[in-house]
Enzyme design. Structure first.
Site, PDB file in Angstrom:
ATOM      1  N   ASP A 527      41.553  41.917  47.409  1.00 18.49           N
ATOM      2  CA  ASP A 527      42.747  41.184  47.000  1.00 18.49           C
ATOM      3  C   ASP A 527      42.356  40.052  46.054  1.00 18.49           C
ATOM      4  O   ASP A 527      41.336  39.403  46.261  1.00 18.49           O
ATOM      5  CB  ASP A 527      43.454  40.625  48.237  1.00 18.49           C
ATOM      6  CG  ASP A 527      44.674  39.811  47.843  1.00 18.49           C
ATOM      7  OD1 ASP A 527      45.567  40.384  47.197  1.00 18.49           O
ATOM      8  OD2 ASP A 527      44.720  38.599  48.137  1.00 18.49           O
ATOM      9  N   HIS A 530      40.096  39.183  40.716  1.00 16.19           N
ATOM     10  CA  HIS A 530      39.658  38.505  39.491  1.00 16.19           C
ATOM     11  C   HIS A 530      39.409  37.025  39.700  1.00 16.19           C
ATOM     12  O   HIS A 530      38.783  36.391  38.859  1.00 16.19           O
ATOM     13  CB  HIS A 530      40.682  38.710  38.373  1.00 16.19           C
ATOM     14  CG  HIS A 530      42.051  38.237  38.749  1.00 16.19           C
ATOM     15  ND1 HIS A 530      42.875  38.986  39.559  1.00 16.19           N
ATOM     16  CD2 HIS A 530      42.713  37.097  38.466  1.00 16.19           C
ATOM     17  CE1 HIS A 530      44.001  38.314  39.748  1.00 16.19           C
ATOM     18  NE2 HIS A 530      43.930  37.178  39.106  1.00 16.19           N
ATOM     19  N   ASP A 628      53.253  44.883  45.299  1.00 15.62           N
ATOM     20  CA  ASP A 628      53.625  43.491  45.021  1.00 15.62           C
ATOM     21  C   ASP A 628      54.347  43.362  43.685  1.00 15.62           C
ATOM     22  O   ASP A 628      54.394  42.291  43.104  1.00 15.62           O
ATOM     23  CB  ASP A 628      52.395  42.572  45.091  1.00 15.62           C
ATOM     24  CG  ASP A 628      51.204  43.139  44.347  1.00 15.62           C
ATOM     25  OD1 ASP A 628      51.370  44.153  43.654  1.00 15.62           O
ATOM     26  OD2 ASP A 628      50.111  42.557  44.460  1.00 15.62           O
TER      27      ASP A 628
END
Length: 1533
Positions: A527, A530, A628
């Site tokens: 999750d 980045h 999401d």
């Protein structure tokens, strides 16, 4: 049985590939090989891929061992290898000399996933995944009923959001305890544990064939996590991160503004709690600038206390302190030094720099006061700069606050939060504040109480457009003070530091969390990947892989750059990157994503199992929508759900969706606020039921069919993809299987806009589908039904009951409702096409066809594959035995090829256009492109080698193959017309092509390639079997060069060599087609292609004998070498061998050196060939027994070869002087009259051969001026008259050899007899040899002694320590020019040189003359040097016009061979260290030739290059002596 897959990584010096992705499968072999920049160096390759039986440790590197299969001459085949058996990310680096790391990168090895009770492999491209929000699954004992929906809809993988205890916000990704299973999953009276969750996952794997993965969240923890209160050091607080103090002060001030607005305190200033318009936003700005910023004075954290520093400075001056220059960095600049504790006015400056900058004029109090004032002014200036810097931060913070409030409270697409309250503050708080509310002033006092300020923890979030490789909470980032963070107020950002020692509790806690996850789940989704610190994720995944080696890792990256994506994929070993179809704005873009994320083009070439490792893009997990992101029904239309899903399912990668999409839930299922449960599976469920679903619900039935199809296509190897944009809404995706040639074509009509409000056309264009439609796999469309409209249920996440899918599967075309008709047409004999006309392809519908080749084509492809198995076992799949095999195909091609001679191979593989034209043919010309370089197979393979790796099926070459059989027929007819064994090879091609011509045209390029590659490699094997063991056991580079022997040596339609003596045995004969007479057909050697390959200009004495040792003797072609030596011997006239042979009849005897190269070749033949001295007794048919005899036929006058040798020597001692026969413009239009006078003699004092005059050029540097305009016509650029250094060396070599032969009784003469003034004199060979030996160094070496008595022209010396290019030239300065010719003498007669002098001269040549591929023909310091040759240029420049500088600078290749051989010879005498360095130089230089040859479509080495290795368009593309000279170097090594 499949061949072992090997990938080759070529290492290049200074190449750092950290941002390049290389993906490999388990079971692959990876070879590291040396690129040209590293060959010859002692390179060491290190990797952290674990050795057998070791555990992986990222920091532990070991060196790999080099394997050199040929264990000799060069580094072209040297490699080290890794057998890849463990998945993960591994690093390699390499170094040489003192440089440990001069390049490196990563390799990512994909995991192997296994599923089912039998543990069968689930290929990555088979994956169909569905995401579940775990909190919406209810108690654990109800999960099976809810998860069954995924099983019944055909998914084989489930992605769970985290199963841990959630924080108070109830967001799926804000975890209160990473180690505890969410208690919500345990009904009252029951406590479930990780073991229970693990058992369920195991049941799904074994009974449902479904794998499970879950998220890991490393970046943050819930603000209410109990453990973070006990361990505040795990977050960024004001004690461990004092740089955040100013941001915290601003955050507290903003909280107090929230409270004031909520309590109505600013209403009188036009700022109510309910923000409704832009004036309200303006009022917020006013409050910030007029009240908040002046009150909190953030600039004070960055400024200095001026008076305190001035007093400190004054005290130093009064004590007489002086600056310490060792402490300043040389840049005299006063800068503020930031206080690490960030106290107000806590900063300082460097007093040492201050003392250097502000020096008082004397020690008086006044002088000191002046000095202090200067410092004060400087400090005021610095404080001013800091004030402005903070003002910029405040402006940005104001803009960000404005933007946030505008989005959250005014924007139509925002959440419209309503009035400002303490629950919905003006802006989200950036820091936790776990204490009672007080005034701002009291809050700010807490900053100095560490036991409290350690609990003010920074929240996490994300920053728009930030560098993902930088941590925005660390010092140096201003994200918090500038309010640029889009903040998650429920989560605290975790502070790992640089390793476990910086925060032991956090690292141990998170490692345990990771190990629990890896124990129960086959994979993880990273999750917020980045913005997870890379070193943290690296360490955690290593811990996970030690629990589960085949860990499947997925992530969604938002870096905006493929290169930065690759950094994450490489360092973490991410298997699949999440991609989303919702990112496409239209159907065209959606189709493009399918094409981008996997598969090769339909009709792609079969790639060799050993091939270069090429960069790839990350494996994709292509989802129709992620969990999401916004709901597609809101953005597109409900009708688009099915066709967009179908487009995704046809992608050749992992695919999937999120729960709710298939039930047509018309809103986003929020990861934060959704608390209802998913529906359960029930086959009896009614369409209107809000809490149960089945195949009648939404598009579930369509998804089941699509998921099954997706898995089947991947499992059965449908690896080729074609995407066709039929019109603006219709996308057709083809998946093709390269072994069975079955296809599935899905035609999807998208509905990005709702058909109820948007008018879609009824005109659907018809489609042509190549092949035979076997069945309709499925046809489906979204339809409305009467079940009441959607109402959001209180307890269950329900979809729109008013829509369902109408679907039929596995029906015949005739039963289709979507297709009106399907006409069968046949385009040509091998194109079988069905035209589809659509009836009801309405928006939102999908139809998929299963297509085969028509039965005839199918059978022929199978038979063709059967015949190709001899070349590659991969063709077994899809092959069928041939019921009536043509006779020619009954024996393997190896057997047919074994009958070919090397002269036949010249025709099969090579022959340029002019050689082909001599036979009445020509090279194949591709219209609209260019002719091929060769008529033989190499011409085709050079092009295919460019096309194949890139699958460039749009290339004109492939177009030509698809459009007709011309090229196919050219290949076979060209050989059949030859007769003999070549015709058999032609018939083999004809038989293979007979199958090829009857298969669909789009498949012809890949099968044509397969046939040719098989034939070509068979021909190469047969070629090398006829060559020397040096070639057979040699490296691939040696073999490549040896092919030059086949390229250059052949038999044309007209014999190029004069006939040999009929008394000679083993001479090849043939019957002349026209005269029907028997004639000799000896192999002759072309000087170069394409210019010197056919007709009168094919054979040159000098070129032939410079190249003969390398191309014929080294390769073991002894008989051909013998025949060429004897044929030229027969043309001896005036004691010379011809320059241009002209079949002997048209020979020109205008060169002084060819005879010496001929003699050197006889010597080499005698020493290299078993019983080689037998050649001396061979009969030679003299064409010109006397200088003025007419050409005689073979057998008229025969002599033994040793007599001809002796004659050549005798004529030189006697002195050769004659005028060329037929002198005049008819034989040379540029030569002046004096140039036709030929002279070659021996100096009685020195023994040196000399000759020539300034109007002719008798050596290889033979450029004759041609420009009238520049006035150089008829003047040679490089006459090299006098004694040319290489001729003296060749003469010495010959004399030494003849003396030895005489001693052994193999040569009857020890003296030459001459007439002088009517008397007969004799000169002994050994005396002649000794004269040269005695005089060579004296006359040719330019010593370092300015008073050297042997130096006739000291005024002309401009370089010392070199050897002259000639001695006694008519223009004395020419003797002193530095050229590469002396290295030839060094190789053939090294005894002439003293070792020290030779070594220095070679070093000078290396420094001045050595180019990338060749040797400069003239010293660049010379005034007439010019390195660019342009033969077409005609201007006034005497030195350049009409290519006058041919040998005045351009870099010729063949001399580099002699330079390197001389280097090797003398290096051995200089000691081991020097020899090792020389071997490196040699290998390094040769590696450039290797690269050139591999890239050259001519597969050769050019005659010359322009300066610094630049391409010269006037050069032959491949030259005999260039190839020979390089091959000889390898032979010497």
């Amino acid at each position: 049985m499949t061949a072992k897959q090997t990938r080759v990584m070529v290492l290049n010096d200074m190449e750092k590939l950290d941002r390049t992705l290389f993906r490999l499968d388990q079971g692959f072999e990876l070879q590291f090989r040396l690129g040209p920049t590293l060959q010859g160096k002692h390179v060491r390759v290190y990797t952290n891929y674990p050795t057998e039986g070791e555990r992986f440790d990222r920091q532990k590197f070991h060196a790999l061992d080099w394997i050199n299969p040929t264990a000799r001459e060069d580094d072209s085949d040297k490699f080290c290898t890794l057998d890849l058996k463990i998945s993960g990310s591994y690093q390699y680096y390499f170094g040489h000399g003192g440089d440990e790391k001069s390049g490196g990168g990563y390799i990512v090895v994909d995991p192997v996933l296994r599923v089912g009770a039998d543990n069968h492999v689930l290929p990555l491209d088979c994956i169909t995944i569905q995401t579940y929000l775990s909190k919406c699954l209810g108690p654990l004992d109800e999960w099976s009923d809810r998860l069954r929906v995924a099983k019944e809809a055909g998914y084989n993988m489930i992605h769970f959001t985290p199963l841990q205890t959630l924080g108070e916000s109830r967001s799926c990704y804000s975890l209160a305890d990473q180690l505890e299973l969410n208690p919500d999953f345990s009904p009252s009276g029951q406590t479930y544990t990780w073991t229970d969750a693990g058992n369920l996952v195991e049941k799904l794997k074994n009974e449902w064939n479904m794998l499970c993965i879950t998220d890991v969240v490393y970046n943050h923890t819930a603000s209410n996590s109990k453990w973070i209160k006990k361990h505040p050091e795990c977050g960024y607080n004001l004690v461990n991160s004092p740089h955040l103090k100013p941001a915290w002060v601003l955050d507290r001030a903003l909280w107090h503004v929230t409270c004031a607005i909520a309590d109505g305190k600013y209403e009188d200033r036009g700022l109510p709690a309910l923000i409704q318009d832009h004036p309200h936003l303006h009022a917020i700005r006013g409050v910030l600038w007029q009240e908040v910023f002046p009150k909190i004075k953030l600039w004070e954290f960055f400024q200095v206390k001026i008076e305190a520093l001035v007093e400190q400075f004054r005290a130093l001056l009064q004590s007489g302190a002086k600056p310490d220059s060792s402490k300043t960095d040389g840049k005299k600049q006063l800068k503020i030094i930031q206080d690490p504790q960030y106290r107000r006015f806590g900063n300082t400056v460097d007093m040492n720099t201050a003392l250097e900058l502000f020096v008082p004029n004397g020690n008086s109090p006044g002088a000191i006061e002046d000095c202090c004032n200067w410092l004060r002014r400087k400090l005021e200036e610095l404080n001013g700069e800091q004030f402005h810097e903070v003002k910029h931060h405040q402006e940005q913070a104001t803009n960000c606050i404005d933007g946030t409030v505008s989005y959250e409270r005014l924007a139509d697409h925002g959440p419209k939060l309503g009035p400002i309250t303490r629950k919905h503050p003006l802006v989200t708080r950036y820091f936790t504040f776990p204490f009672e509310e007080t005034t701002l002033e009291q809050d700010l006092e807490l900053i100095n109480q560490p036991e409290k300020s350690c609990h003010f923890l920074a929240h996490n979030g994300w920053v728009m457009g930030d560098d993902p490789l930088r941590n925005f909470a660390e010092p140096g980032s201003n994200v918090y003070i500038r309010r640029e963070l889009i903040c998650w107020g429920d989560s605290v950002k975790l502070r790992y530091g640089s390793g476990p020692e910086d925060c032991p509790y956090l690292w141990a806690h998170m490692q345990k969390y990771t190990e629990i996850t890896a124990k129960h789940f086959v994979g993880v989704r990273l999750d917020n990947c980045h913005s997870t610190p890379l070193h943290v994720a690296e360490a955690m995944l290593a811990a996970a892989r030690s629990v589960r080696p085949n860990l499947y890792v997925i992530a969604e990256l938002f870096t905006g750059s493929e290169l930065i994506d690759n950094v994450f994929v490489n360092r973490l070993g991410i298997t699949s990157l999440i991609r989303e179809a919702m990112s496409a704005g239209d159907s065209h873009e959606e189709g493009r994503l399918v094409y981008r994320y996997g598969g090769e083009p339909v009709g792609a070439f079969l790639q060799p199992s050993l091939r270069p490792l090429v960069p790839s893009i990350a494996h994709a997990m292509f989802l129709d929508v992620t969990h999401d992101n916004e709901c597609p029904i809101q953005i597109r239309s409900v009708y688009d759900s099915l066709p967009s899903s179908a487009i995704v399912s046809m992608a050749c990668c992992a695919t999937g969706s999120t729960r709710g999409y298939d039930e047509l839930v018309p809103h986003q299922i929020s990861v934060v606020s959704e608390e209802r449960f998913y529906t359960k599976w029930s086959s009896q469920a009614k369409p209107s039921s809000p809490n149960e679903v089945n195949l009648q619900t939404g598009i579930i039935a369509g998804k089941l069919a699509l998921n099954r199809l997706h898995q089947e296509l991947a499992a059965k190897g449908f690896s080729q993809v074609f995407v066709d944009q039929v019109d603006e809404d219709i996308v057709a995706v083809t998946r093709h299987c390269p072994s069975t040639h079955q296809s599935v074509v899905a035609v999807c009509r998208t509905a990005f806009k709702n058909p109820k409000h948007h008018r879609y056309t009824d005109e659907v264009p018809p489609m042509c589908i190549p092949g035979k439609i076997e069945e309709v796999v499925l046809e489906a469309r979204t339809v409305e039904r009467q079940t009441g409209t959607y109402k959001k249920d209180e307890r269950s996440i329900n979809g729109m009951p008013e829509y369902t899918v109408e679907i039929k599967e596995h029906i015949q075309l005739a039963d289709s409702k979507v297709v009106r008709q399907a006409g069968v047409t046949s385009r040509g004999r091998s194109e079988y096409v069905q035209e589809i006309v659509f009836e009801k392809l309405t928006p939102g519908s999908v139809i998929a066809f299963r297509v085969s080749l028509d039965p005839k084509s199918q059978e022929l492809v199978g038979v063709l594959r059967n015949h190709l198995i001899q070349f590659n076992p991969l063709y077994k799949a899809g092959s069928v035995p041939d019921s009536n095999t043509p006779d020619i195909l009954k024996s393997p091609l190896t057997q047919i090829m074994s009958k070919l001679t090397l002269a036949d191979m010249n025709l099969l593989l090579f022959r340029c256009d002019s050689e082909e034209k001599e036979d009445g043919g020509g090279c194949y010309n591709i219209p609209g492109w260019t002719p091929l370089k060769y008529g033989g197979l190499q011409g085709l393979l050079s092009v295919m080698a460019e096309i194949r790796p890139k699958n460039d099926l749009g290339h004109p070459f492939c177009d030509n193959l698809r459009q007709g059989d011309w090229m196919i027929d050219y290949v076979s007819n060209r050989l059949v017309s030859r007769g003999g064994p070549l015709a058999e090879v032609g018939q083999w091609f004809q038989a293979m092509f007979a199958y090829l011509k009857h298969i669909p045209r789009y498949l012809i390029p890949c099968y044509f390639d397969a046939i040719l590659v098989g034939a070509f490699t068979t021909a190469l094997d047969a070629t090398f079997r006829q060559m020397s063991s040096f070639v057979q056991d040699g490296s691939s580079f040696v073999k490549l060069l040896a092919l030059g022997s086949v390229q250059m040596c052949g038999v044309g339609r007209f014999p190029a060599l004069p006939p040999l003596s009929p008394a000679l045995s083993d001479v090849p004969y043939r019957v002349n087609e026209i005269t029907k007479e028997k004639e000799q057909c000896c192999v002759s050697m072309a000087a170069g292609l394409p210019h010197f390959s056919a007709g009168i200009f094919r054979c040159w004495g000098r070129d032939t004998f410079i190249a003969l040792r390398g191309l014929l003797l080294v390769t073991g072609r002894h008989l051909e070498a013998r025949n060429i030596i004897l044929a030229f011997a027969g043309t001896l006239r005036h004691g010379l061998i011809p320059n241009l042979l002209g079949e002997g009849v048209g020979a020109r005897f205008n060169c002084r050196d060819a005879v010496w190269w001929w003699l050197q070749c006889i010597q080499d033949y005698c020493t290299m060939v078993p019983n080689g001295t037998d050649i001396l007794q061979c009969p030679v048919s003299r064409m010109y027994p006397t200088d003025d005899s007419k050409p005689l036929t073979a057998g008229t006058v025969d002599q033994l070869l040793y007599e001809v040798i002796h004659e050549a020597m005798e004529r030189h001692i006697q002195g050769i002087e004659f005028r060329e026969s037929n002198a005049g413009p008819q034989i040379d239009r540029n030569m002046r009259d004096e140039g036709f006078n030929i002279e070659a003699k021996v100096n009685p004092d020195t023994g040196f051969v000399y000759g020539g005059n300034r109007f002719n050029c008798g050596t290889w540097m033979d450029k004759m001026g041609e420009s009238e305009r520049a006035r150089n016509k008829g003047i040679p650029a490089t006459p090299r008259d006098g004694s040319a250094v290489e001729i003296v060396g060749l003469c010495k070599s010959t004399l030494r050899w003849l003396v030895e032969l005489h001693k052994k009784g193999l040569f009857p003469y020890n003296t030459v007899k001459i007439q002088r003034d009517g008397k007969q004199l004799s000169v002994a060979y050994d005396e002649w040899e000794m004269k040269i030996q005695k005089n060579f160094e004296k006359m040719f070496y330019v010593s370092h002694d300015p008073n050297d008595p042997n130096e006739k022209h000291p005024e002309l010396v401009h370089k010392r320590g070199i050897y002259k290019d000639s001695y006694g030239a008519s223009s004395p300065w020419c003797d002193y020019q530095l050229r590469p010719n002396f290295t030839i003498a060094m190789v053939v007669a090294p005894e002439l040189f003293t070792v020290e002098h030779a070594w220095k001269a070679l070093n000078m040549a290396e420094e001045k003359l050595l180019g990338p591929l060749g040797m400069k023909t003239l010293d660049p310091d010379d005034m007439v040097y010019c390195g660019v040759y342009d033969n077409s240029l005609d201007n006034d420049n005497y030195n350049l016009a009409k290519g006058f500088n041919y040998h005045q600078g351009p870099e010729w290749l063949w001399p580099i061979g002699y330079f390197l051989r001389a280097k090797i010879f003398f290096a051995k005498k200089m000691g081991k260290d020097t020899y090792d360095k020389t071997v490196y130089l040699v290998k390094n230089v040769l590696s450039r030739h290797n690269v050139h040859m591999e890239r050259s479509s001519w597969k050769g080495l050019p005659e010359l290059t322009n300066e610094n290795g630049q391409y010269c368009s006037f050069s032959c593309e491949t030259q005999a002596w260039s190839l020979a000279a390089v091959l000889e170097v390898l032979h010497d090594l």
